[in-house]
Motif scaffolding. Structure first.
Motif, PDB file in Angstrom:
ATOM      1  N   PHE A 171      40.764  90.118  81.804  1.00  0.00           N
ATOM      2  CA  PHE A 171      40.442  89.325  80.636  1.00  0.00           C
ATOM      3  C   PHE A 171      41.723  90.076  79.620  1.00  0.00           C
ATOM      4  CE2 PHE A 171      36.413  89.084  82.519  1.00  0.00           C
ATOM      5  CZ  PHE A 171      36.493  87.624  83.108  1.00  0.00           C
ATOM      6  N   SER A 172      42.238  90.976  79.888  1.00  0.00           N
ATOM      7  CA  SER A 172      42.968  91.447  78.767  1.00  0.00           C
ATOM      8  C   SER A 172      44.179  90.456  78.211  1.00  0.00           C
ATOM      9  CB  SER A 172      43.707  92.956  79.206  1.00  0.00           C
ATOM     10  OG  SER A 172      42.865  93.577  79.386  1.00  0.00           O
ATOM     11  N   PHE A 173      44.627  89.847  79.178  1.00  0.00           N
ATOM     12  CA  PHE A 173      45.927  88.811  78.724  1.00  0.00           C
ATOM     13  C   PHE A 173      45.436  87.883  77.670  1.00  0.00           C
ATOM     14  CE2 PHE A 173      45.258  84.416  80.282  1.00  0.00           C
ATOM     15  CZ  PHE A 173      44.119  84.567  80.779  1.00  0.00           C
ATOM     16  N   ILE A 174      44.263  87.653  77.418  1.00  0.00           N
ATOM     17  CA  ILE A 174      44.004  86.720  76.542  1.00  0.00           C
ATOM     18  C   ILE A 174      44.339  86.898  75.023  1.00  0.00           C
ATOM     19  CG2 ILE A 174      42.050  85.536  75.189  1.00  0.00           C
ATOM     20  CD1 ILE A 174      40.360  85.676  78.087  1.00  0.00           C
TER      21      ILE A 174
ATOM     22  N   LEU B 259      47.847  86.348  74.742  1.00  0.00           N
ATOM     23  CA  LEU B 259      47.897  84.705  74.545  1.00  0.00           C
ATOM     24  C   LEU B 259      47.901  84.297  73.284  1.00  0.00           C
ATOM     25  CD1 LEU B 259      48.216  82.922  77.045  1.00  0.00           C
ATOM     26  CD2 LEU B 259      45.909  82.584  77.156  1.00  0.00           C
TER      27      LEU B 259
END
Lengths: 458, 306
Positions: B221-224, B227
């Motif tokens: 979920f790190s990409f959130i 984003l």
């Protein structure tokens, strides 16, 4: 390329919003009210038939020797009961799927080697990858429905709710891989979901009661954080109920869908409105960031984590916050008693894993194994009642006592009442599973006094 | 006052991370007029490479960081050469959708590598001070956040010098003004495109490290977090590097102040904005700014003959 800046901005804005809204969505909320199914639930557990009716997914031919690379342990002189498997190999919970499946296949290997279900062995078919997507879940269900007698696993609450109509039509029961309190009520699951382990809502209540009774610091003010539309909602309802029963002040509640969870805001709440204890039902990454962020600000309130908030990596060597997680201010509610628990069921599980060459105490292996105990009880009851058709299996699930060799409390299915027991543990880096059990089958005053027949918590 | 300063520090450190992602985006847009949605994925892939080198292979952290940043830059270059180059001249929408595909592809591969357990970066930041933080005048400052701020400022200065003084920097500026004229002057535009993607990859890798460093850890979920840099780009203007920085500061500070003041403000006015408002607030600001400045605060106004 033509300069289309304005169109670009509009396109970008829309796509960015879509990505933010959809990105990493761990769980979608599917609110669905379903008509209650009124059935005549004659318990086959108390009748013993001399012949057994069979239907879809039950064959006179023996089970294959191995499926998915794992031996079934099937008796070649017996018939076969096939179980479906709606698992995740991709998507947010994809990494957990193989461990869950291994635990489940190991369970039936042991069960088949120790007699199976009457004149039948049991085998789980090849898993279908649903990717935590309700539509793919339905696709997987349709692919397996004509060849299985029940589902060994339906992973995810919204996904399982999504296929309930089809399961209802087909009389297909399933073991869930979620601990939603609604699975204990026919108004939600229509008597099709064979729950196991402690429900998030009861965990929330017991977390508060256990903390008040056992934590050395006086707890007066609490905070609640969780993922909305997911386990966070059910857990929060339990915490709220217990807080009210105990006269605690809830300083803040931060309950948002997982993609919208903002660590800065969670820590900001803890800084601006300090609490004696907080009750997180979030994911492990956010848990570490929140606990660490608060600690850096000099805040170490008691933390009673819902099971999905914890990861045994937190207590392993090399993780900066291991001393915090093992400091005695952080506790967790477990799905079921951890790998090392001293019950006959756990001993059998450990011996089977060892024989299979599995060298892991992973929580999800234990969850996979324990999820099949109640399903086995239902199949045995259906067999005893002489009806291994899907309708017969469903009837058996409606009224039967199931046990798990002590892994979980004995349970009477179909009673429209969630169980109140919880497992409470503390992170411990010296143990293979990473957690030490402090209290098993714990029921605090709030959960003990709660009207569990009033329906699901959320 | 302490709370205000704390919120400001938190906001600025978020702004530093967002600006690294946002500048990469703007560079690509300026050079190619391509809307790249692959930047967040490049950020977490960069973090994954650093973690893999430092933890799995036991390479000293600082060397792993250096190699991870360079390798992510090379990955950016390869993406441009393999996926984007054939799309030159194709509609903006097609290319934007292609970058979404690249984003999904990168994250799928990364997610299967991450597995169940969060990944550490192996960095020493959490061992400094109080688990990686120091108190200055009552304000808690994390070393990782401080490093993000300093790194972002240094990289912005280096990029400015690069664009003004170096041969390739000037060539990139020329390409962004007019590709055909640049080609007529002997500039290898294809090489410039590759270089832009490489720089964007390097910036993304730094952002990825600061998102996942310390005890933040790298998970699926790190990409959130990366984003969330996207509205900064729109606020600043798609083609403005200073705009990307200012947009990031606006987004970061908004998130910081809402995080610390929402509850008090709601009590004051007797109205609740609801949970999750700190994430929504930057988008509200974006909408307001776009109403008055459709090209963003620093974006070049588009004039069309009608």
């Amino acid at each position: 390329m033509k300069p289309l800046r304005k169109q670009g901005i509009i396109l970008f804005t829309v796509l960015a919003l879509v990505l933010v809204a959809c990105g990493g969505a761990a769980e979608e909320t599917v609110e669905e009210t379903t008509p209650e199914v009124v059935e005549s639930l004659e318990s086959p557990a108390v009748t013993t038939a001399s012949t057994v009716d069979t239907g879809v997914g039950v064959t006179a031919e023996p089970c294959p020797e191995a499926i998915g690379g794992v031996p079934t342990g099937a008796d070649p002189t017996k018939g076969c009961i096939y179980l479906g498997l709606l698992n995740d190999y991709t998507g947010p919970y994809g990494p957990l799927g193989p461990a869950l499946e291994t635990g489940q296949r190991a369970f039936w290997l042991w069960a088949n080697q120790t007699g199976g279900v009457g004149d039948y062995s049991v085998a789980i078919v090849e898993g279908f990858d649903t990717g935590y997507n309700p539509q793919k879940h339905l696709e997987g269900y349709n692919a397996q429905r004509d060849s299985v007698a029940a589902l060994a696993m339906s992973l995810g609450t919204p996904q399982t709710v999504f296929i309930l109509d089809n399961m209802d039509t087909d009389n297909m029961i399933a073991a869930p891989m979620s601990w939603y309190s609604g699975w204990s009520y026919k108004s939600v699951d229509r008597g099709l979901v064979i729950e196991f382990g402690s429900a998030y809502c009861a965990d929330g209540m017991n977390a508060v009661d256990w903390a008040l009774a056992n934590y050395p610091v006086d707890v007066k003010t609490i905070g609640i954080m969780g993922y909305a539309g997911d386990y966070g909602g059910d857990y929060a309802k339990g915490v709220q109920a217990a807080a009210e029963a105990n006269g605690l002040t809830v300083a803040w509640e931060y309950i948002v869908p997982s993609p919208e969870f903002d660590v800065a805001q969670a820590v900001g709440l803890m800084v601006t409105k300090p609490v004696d204890a907080y009750f997180p039902a979030i994911g492990p990454t956010h848990m570490a960031q929140v606990a660490g962020g608060a600690f850096q600000q000099g805040l170490t309130p008691l933390s009673m984590m819902a099971a999905p908030s914890f990861n045994d990596a937190f207590v392993r060597e090399g993780f900066a916050l291991a001393p915090l997680f093992t400091s005695g201010s952080m506790y967790l509610m477990a799905f079921v008693a951890p790998y090392e628990a001293e019950t006959a069921g756990h001993a059998t599980m450990r011996a089977t894993f060892t024989a299979m060459g599995i060298d892991s105490a992973n929580t999800f292996l234990v969850a996979g194994w324990s999820s099949q105990h109640h399903l086995k009880g239902v199949l045995e009851a259906a067999n005893k009642g002489g009806d291994l058709t899907r309708a017969g299996i469903r009837r058996a699930a409606g009224s039967v006592y199931v046990d798990s060799d002590g892994m979980m409390p004995q349970r009477e299915l179909g009673q429209n009442r969630a169980d109140a027991e919880s497992f409470i543990a503390v992170p411990d880096g010296t143990i293979a599973s990473g957690v030490k059990l402090l209290a098993g089958n714990y029921v605090g005053p709030s959960a003990g006094g709660y009207d569990w027949e009033s329906g699901p918590c959320s | 006052m302490i709370i205000f300063l704390q919120a400001t520090v938190e906001g600025l450190s978020l702004a530093a991370i967002y600006s690294l992602v946002a500048i990469g985006f703007v560079l690509i847009y300026k050079a190619m007029e391509v809307l790249s949605f692959a930047q967040p994925a490049l950020a977490v892939v960069g973090a994954g490479i650093i973690s893999s080198l430092a933890i799995d292979r036991g390479i000293p952290f600082w060397l792993a960081l250096f190699l991870g940043v360079i390798l992510t830059g090379i990955l950016g270059l390869l993406i441009e050469r393999t996926f984007l180059r054939p799309m030159v001249g194709e509609p903006v929408f097609s290319v934007a959708v292609l970058t979404i595909g690249i984003d999904i592809l990168l994250r799928t591969v990364l997610d299967s590598w991450i597995g169940i357990n969060p990944k550490y970066m192996g960095d020493p930041f959490p061992s400094y001070g109080n688990f990686g933080a120091v108190k200055l005048g009552g304000v808690n400052i994390k070393y990782l956040e401080l490093a993000a701020l300093v790194t972002a400022i240094l990289l912005i200065i280096l990029l400015t010098i690069f664009f003004r003084k170096s041969k390739y920097g000037i060539a990139m500026r020329a390409t962004s003004y007019d590709q055909e004229a640049a080609m007529a002057q002997g500039i290898n535009v294809g090489r410039i495109f590759g270089l832009v993607w490489m720089i964007a990859g390097i910036l993304a890798a730094f952002a990825g490290f600061f998102i996942t460093g310390g005890f933040n850890t790298l998970s699926q979920f790190s990409f959130i977090s990366a984003l969330r840099a996207l509205p900064a780009v729109v606020i600043g203007g798609l083609d403005s590097i200073p705009g990307a920085v200012v947009g990031s500061i606006i987004i970061g500070l908004t998130q910081g102040y809402v995080a610390y003041y929402q509850l008090s403000f709601e009590s004051l006015i007797g109205f609740s904005f609801g949970n999750g408002f700190s994430v929504v607030a930057p988008y509200l600001i974006m909408f307001v700014i776009l109403i008055f400045k459709p090209d963003g605060l620093f974006g070049t106004e588009e004039v069309e003959r009608v």
